[in-house]
Scaffold this motif. Structure first.
Motif, PDB file in Angstrom:
ATOM      1  N   VAL A   1     -37.152 -58.042  68.827  1.00  8.02           N
ATOM      2  CA  VAL A   1     -35.751 -57.876  69.181  1.00  8.02           C
ATOM      3  C   VAL A   1     -35.005 -57.459  67.913  1.00  8.02           C
ATOM      4  O   VAL A   1     -34.984 -58.196  66.928  1.00  8.02           O
ATOM      5  N   LEU A   2     -34.419 -56.269  67.968  1.00  6.70           N
ATOM      6  CA  LEU A   2     -33.664 -55.692  66.859  1.00  6.70           C
ATOM      7  C   LEU A   2     -32.182 -55.896  67.135  1.00  6.70           C
ATOM      8  O   LEU A   2     -31.698 -55.538  68.211  1.00  6.70           O
ATOM      9  N   THR A   3     -31.446 -56.474  66.173  1.00  7.74           N
ATOM     10  CA  THR A   3     -30.011 -56.701  66.321  1.00  7.74           C
ATOM     11  C   THR A   3     -29.272 -56.009  65.190  1.00  7.74           C
ATOM     12  O   THR A   3     -29.596 -56.220  64.016  1.00  7.74           O
ATOM     13  N   GLY A   4     -28.278 -55.183  65.556  1.00  5.01           N
ATOM     14  CA  GLY A   4     -27.445 -54.520  64.556  1.00  5.01           C
ATOM     15  C   GLY A   4     -26.380 -55.473  64.056  1.00  5.01           C
ATOM     16  O   GLY A   4     -25.660 -56.064  64.844  1.00  5.01           O
ATOM     17  N   LYS A   5     -26.287 -55.631  62.730  1.00  6.61           N
ATOM     18  CA  LYS A   5     -25.334 -56.583  62.156  1.00  6.61           C
ATOM     19  C   LYS A   5     -24.170 -55.896  61.450  1.00  6.61           C
ATOM     20  O   LYS A   5     -23.062 -56.408  61.449  1.00  6.61           O
ATOM     21  N   SER A   6     -24.416 -54.749  60.821  1.00  2.00           N
ATOM     22  CA  SER A   6     -23.374 -54.034  60.086  1.00  2.00           C
ATOM     23  C   SER A   6     -23.768 -52.564  60.020  1.00  2.00           C
ATOM     24  O   SER A   6     -24.938 -52.219  60.187  1.00  2.00           O
TER      25      SER A   6
END
Length: 151
Positions: free
Chosen positions: A69-74
């Motif tokens: 699971v890839l999550t974009g943070k900035s």
């Protein structure tokens, strides 16, 4: 449309969704994910370790040995390296984290920037890069609504 073509058109999305490399970059293009959004990545070999070059830009967790699971943070670009249990590389690719643009309006008042989510009515929303007093006001407002609803 022939029976073969009809079957191909109907089954192609299922085949792509089940493909172990469906979420990986094509032709060395980076994988794109939106800020504050998650994306499922499927890999061919079981992952034991994931390494993100800049964890301030993106985060990756192992859901199961072949699902990440890839999550974009900035905003920004970083890299992702996936290793198997023996330390051998399974994947090495770039990740682009971008801002979701659909349904969003950005308003500039001099140097101050604010964002509105307009789907279907425009409401203030918080985006990276917004003016800090606008962001603080929106956070305070949301906290007040949450505390009122809890009573």
């Amino acid at each position: 449309m022939s029976k073969f073509t009809a079957a191909f058109v109907l089954l192609l999305p299922l085949a792509l969704a089940a493909s172990p490399v469906s979420a990986w970059a094509v032709d060395d293009a980076p994988i794109t994910v939106n800020v504050n959004m998650a994306r499922v990545l499927r890999i061919n070999s079981p992952a034991s370790t994931v390494i993100v070059g800049n964890p301030g830009i993106a985060d990756v967790t192992i859901q199961d040995p072949q699902t990440l699971v890839l999550t974009g943070k900035s905003f920004g670009q970083t890299n992702l390296i996936v290793l198997d249990g023996n330390g051998n590389p399974v994947a090495d690719t770039l990740i682009d984290v971008v801002q979701l643009q659909a349904g969003t309006v950005t308003v500039y008042q001099g140097a101050a920037r604010t964002s509105l989510a307009c789907a279907p009515v425009c409401q203030p929303t918080i985006m990276l890069g917004d003016e800090t007093s606008f962001t603080s006001t929106q956070v305070d407002s949301a906290a007040m609504i949450k505390s009122t609803a809890a009573q």
